[in-house]
Design a protein around this motif. Structure first.
Motif, PDB file in Angstrom:
ATOM      1  N   ILE A   1      47.832  46.903  32.448  1.00 14.30           N
ATOM      2  CA  ILE A   1      48.061  46.986  33.893  1.00 14.30           C
ATOM      3  C   ILE A   1      46.839  46.455  34.642  1.00 14.30           C
ATOM      4  O   ILE A   1      46.983  45.735  35.640  1.00 14.30           O
ATOM      5  N   GLU A   2      45.646  46.770  34.177  1.00 15.85           N
ATOM      6  CA  GLU A   2      44.432  46.259  34.834  1.00 15.85           C
ATOM      7  C   GLU A   2      44.412  44.737  34.801  1.00 15.85           C
ATOM      8  O   GLU A   2      44.077  44.089  35.803  1.00 15.85           O
TER       9      GLU A   2
ATOM     10  N   LEU B   1      46.933  43.488  37.326  1.00 13.62           N
ATOM     11  CA  LEU B   1      46.382  43.562  38.685  1.00 13.62           C
ATOM     12  C   LEU B   1      45.475  42.363  38.944  1.00 13.62           C
ATOM     13  O   LEU B   1      45.573  41.725  40.013  1.00 13.62           O
ATOM     14  N   ASN B   2      44.608  42.046  37.990  1.00 12.94           N
ATOM     15  CA  ASN B   2      43.717  40.887  38.147  1.00 12.94           C
ATOM     16  C   ASN B   2      44.506  39.595  38.260  1.00 12.94           C
ATOM     17  O   ASN B   2      44.210  38.750  39.101  1.00 12.94           O
ATOM     18  N   GLU B   3      45.521  39.432  37.401  1.00  9.05           N
ATOM     19  CA  GLU B   3      46.348  38.224  37.426  1.00  9.05           C
ATOM     20  C   GLU B   3      47.059  38.068  38.770  1.00  9.05           C
ATOM     21  O   GLU B   3      47.220  36.955  39.278  1.00  9.05           O
ATOM     22  N   LEU B   4      47.488  39.189  39.351  1.00 11.94           N
ATOM     23  CA  LEU B   4      48.182  39.164  40.640  1.00 11.94           C
ATOM     24  C   LEU B   4      47.224  39.060  41.823  1.00 11.94           C
ATOM     25  O   LEU B   4      47.662  38.940  42.966  1.00 11.94           O
ATOM     26  N   GLY B   5      45.914  39.143  41.542  1.00  7.96           N
ATOM     27  CA  GLY B   5      44.925  39.092  42.623  1.00  7.96           C
ATOM     28  C   GLY B   5      44.896  40.355  43.457  1.00  7.96           C
ATOM     29  O   GLY B   5      44.534  40.323  44.636  1.00  7.96           O
ATOM     30  N   ILE B   6      45.272  41.478  42.841  1.00 14.94           N
ATOM     31  CA  ILE B   6      45.326  42.747  43.558  1.00 14.94           C
ATOM     32  C   ILE B   6      44.066  43.549  43.274  1.00 14.94           C
ATOM     33  O   ILE B   6      43.777  43.870  42.121  1.00 14.94           O
ATOM     34  N   ALA B   7      43.330  43.866  44.317  1.00  8.82           N
ATOM     35  CA  ALA B   7      42.176  44.755  44.215  1.00  8.82           C
ATOM     36  C   ALA B   7      42.574  46.088  44.827  1.00  8.82           C
ATOM     37  O   ALA B   7      42.940  46.150  46.000  1.00  8.82           O
ATOM     38  N   LEU B   8      42.516  47.133  44.023  1.00  6.80           N
ATOM     39  CA  LEU B   8      42.878  48.451  44.537  1.00  6.80           C
ATOM     40  C   LEU B   8      41.770  48.988  45.433  1.00  6.80           C
ATOM     41  O   LEU B   8      40.584  48.780  45.159  1.00  6.80           O
ATOM     42  N   PRO B   9      42.144  49.705  46.478  1.00  4.69           N
ATOM     43  CA  PRO B   9      41.127  50.347  47.315  1.00  4.69           C
ATOM     44  C   PRO B   9      40.530  51.537  46.560  1.00  4.69           C
ATOM     45  O   PRO B   9      41.059  51.960  45.522  1.00  4.69           O
ATOM     46  N   ASP B  10      39.447  52.079  47.080  1.00  6.00           N
ATOM     47  CA  ASP B  10      38.928  53.329  46.538  1.00  6.00           C
ATOM     48  C   ASP B  10      39.946  54.422  46.826  1.00  6.00           C
ATOM     49  O   ASP B  10      40.604  54.407  47.875  1.00  6.00           O
ATOM     50  N   ALA B  11      40.069  55.358  45.903  1.00  8.75           N
ATOM     51  CA  ALA B  11      40.967  56.494  46.123  1.00  8.75           C
ATOM     52  C   ALA B  11      40.421  57.314  47.292  1.00  8.75           C
ATOM     53  O   ALA B  11      39.285  57.781  47.252  1.00  8.75           O
ATOM     54  N   ALA B  12      41.215  57.452  48.330  1.00  7.76           N
ATOM     55  CA  ALA B  12      40.780  58.123  49.558  1.00  7.76           C
ATOM     56  C   ALA B  12      40.650  59.627  49.361  1.00  7.76           C
ATOM     57  O   ALA B  12      41.434  60.247  48.636  1.00  7.76           O
ATOM     58  N   ALA B  13      39.676  60.196  50.033  1.00  5.16           N
ATOM     59  CA  ALA B  13      39.522  61.654  50.056  1.00  5.16           C
ATOM     60  C   ALA B  13      40.563  62.237  51.004  1.00  5.16           C
ATOM     61  O   ALA B  13      40.990  61.577  51.953  1.00  5.16           O
ATOM     62  N   PRO B  14      40.971  63.484  50.779  1.00  5.38           N
ATOM     63  CA  PRO B  14      41.947  64.107  51.671  1.00  5.38           C
ATOM     64  C   PRO B  14      41.405  64.255  53.092  1.00  5.38           C
ATOM     65  O   PRO B  14      40.205  64.438  53.287  1.00  5.38           O
TER      66      PRO B  14
ATOM     67  N   ALA C   1      45.750  53.619  43.298  1.00  8.82           N
ATOM     68  CA  ALA C   1      44.332  53.978  43.200  1.00  8.82           C
ATOM     69  C   ALA C   1      44.173  55.458  42.857  1.00  8.82           C
ATOM     70  O   ALA C   1      43.331  55.829  42.023  1.00  8.82           O
ATOM     71  N   GLN C   2      44.978  56.312  43.477  1.00 14.89           N
ATOM     72  CA  GLN C   2      44.925  57.745  43.173  1.00 14.89           C
ATOM     73  C   GLN C   2      45.375  58.006  41.734  1.00 14.89           C
ATOM     74  O   GLN C   2      44.772  58.816  41.020  1.00 14.89           O
ATOM     75  N   VAL C   3      46.403  57.312  41.298  1.00 18.06           N
ATOM     76  CA  VAL C   3      46.909  57.482  39.931  1.00 18.06           C
ATOM     77  C   VAL C   3      45.846  57.042  38.925  1.00 18.06           C
ATOM     78  O   VAL C   3      45.634  57.704  37.910  1.00 18.06           O
ATOM     79  N   ARG C   4      45.171  55.941  39.207  1.00 19.23           N
ATOM     80  CA  ARG C   4      44.107  55.486  38.301  1.00 19.23           C
ATOM     81  C   ARG C   4      43.008  56.535  38.218  1.00 19.23           C
ATOM     82  O   ARG C   4      42.515  56.840  37.138  1.00 19.23           O
ATOM     83  N   LYS C   5      42.625  57.093  39.356  1.00 19.51           N
ATOM     84  CA  LYS C   5      41.582  58.121  39.374  1.00 19.51           C
ATOM     85  C   LYS C   5      42.017  59.355  38.580  1.00 19.51           C
ATOM     86  O   LYS C   5      41.240  59.936  37.842  1.00 19.51           O
ATOM     87  N   ALA C   6      43.276  59.743  38.730  1.00 23.62           N
ATOM     88  CA  ALA C   6      43.784  60.951  38.069  1.00 23.62           C
ATOM     89  C   ALA C   6      44.006  60.752  36.575  1.00 23.62           C
ATOM     90  O   ALA C   6      43.767  61.661  35.784  1.00 23.62           O
ATOM     91  N   SER C   7      44.483  59.580  36.188  1.00 29.90           N
ATOM     92  CA  SER C   7      44.885  59.346  34.796  1.00 29.90           C
ATOM     93  C   SER C   7      43.807  58.670  33.966  1.00 29.90           C
ATOM     94  O   SER C   7      43.751  58.861  32.756  1.00 29.90           O
ATOM     95  N   GLY C   8      43.003  57.829  34.615  1.00 30.32           N
ATOM     96  CA  GLY C   8      41.994  57.073  33.884  1.00 30.32           C
ATOM     97  C   GLY C   8      42.548  55.878  33.138  1.00 30.32           C
ATOM     98  O   GLY C   8      41.788  55.056  32.637  1.00 30.32           O
ATOM     99  N   ASP C   9      43.867  55.754  33.033  1.00 29.07           N
ATOM    100  CA  ASP C   9      44.461  54.661  32.261  1.00 29.07           C
ATOM    101  C   ASP C   9      45.850  54.346  32.807  1.00 29.07           C
ATOM    102  O   ASP C   9      46.816  55.055  32.510  1.00 29.07           O
ATOM    103  N   LEU C  10      45.948  53.279  33.576  1.00 29.82           N
ATOM    104  CA  LEU C  10      47.229  52.918  34.192  1.00 29.82           C
ATOM    105  C   LEU C  10      48.275  52.481  33.175  1.00 29.82           C
ATOM    106  O   LEU C  10      49.470  52.484  33.474  1.00 29.82           O
ATOM    107  N   ASP C  11      47.849  52.141  31.962  1.00 29.46           N
ATOM    108  CA  ASP C  11      48.818  51.742  30.941  1.00 29.46           C
ATOM    109  C   ASP C  11      49.683  52.904  30.481  1.00 29.46           C
ATOM    110  O   ASP C  11      50.731  52.698  29.867  1.00 29.46           O
ATOM    111  N   LYS C  12      49.276  54.120  30.758  1.00 25.84           N
ATOM    112  CA  LYS C  12      50.020  55.303  30.335  1.00 25.84           C
ATOM    113  C   LYS C  12      50.893  55.864  31.460  1.00 25.84           C
ATOM    114  O   LYS C  12      51.393  56.979  31.363  1.00 25.84           O
TER     115      LYS C  12
END
Length: 150
Positions: free
Chosen positions: A3-4, A7-20, A74-85
């Motif tokens: 997935i990472e 994202l690079n191939e699509l030119g997508i840069a995820l934002p930082d996961a926002a704080a509540p 971005a939140q999912v990446r922060k929570a999971s650590g691995d978007l492939d899962k």
């Protein structure tokens, strides 16, 4: 392809996961389910505000929903650590709209299309698209999600 890498191939840069912005957490994980709080559209550090049906177009709303989708990932990446899962199970989209506006699904497609673009078949999901007379801070769209982590 990871997935990472996608994202690079699509030119997508995820934002930082926002704080509540209030007294809640950005996500809660229970077992293999991840519930991500509603994400609002931000671009260049500024909220995207507007009301569909009042000078804000469906295409503008769709772009705002895509921004919400990027924040969800971005939140999912922060929570999971691995978007492939990750598998996307459900999105709930809220559209700031006038009473006579009826194209809510087209707006929320901005987030839904992104999930399929990024996650492929694992991005196909159940969904709700709901209109609201207002949303926090006057944003055009808010999207929350439920994800499965393998």
């Amino acid at each position: 392809m990871s997935i990472e890498a996608r994202l690079n191939e699509l030119g997508i840069a995820l934002p930082d996961a926002a704080a509540p912005a209030a007294n809640y957490v950005p996500f809660v994980r229970t077992g293999n389910l991840l519930y991500v709080s509603g994400q609002v559209p931000q671009q260049d550090g500024k909220l995207v505000v507007g009301q569909l049906g009042a000078g804000y177009s469906v295409e503008d709303g769709k772009a705002a929903a895509r921004l919400c989708g990027l924040s969800l990932i971005a939140q999912v990446r922060k929570a999971s650590g691995d978007l492939d899962k990750v598998r996307v199970l459900k999105l709930n989209g809220f559209v700031n709209a006038t009473a006579d506006f009826g194209e809510h699904p087209a707006v929320i497609n901005g987030a839904s299309d992104l999930m399929v673009e990024v996650f492929g078949e694992k991005g196909r999901h159940a969904r709700s698209a709901v209109g609201s007379s207002s949303l926090p801070f006057g944003v055009a769209v808010e999207v929350e999600g439920i994800f499965e982590i393998e």
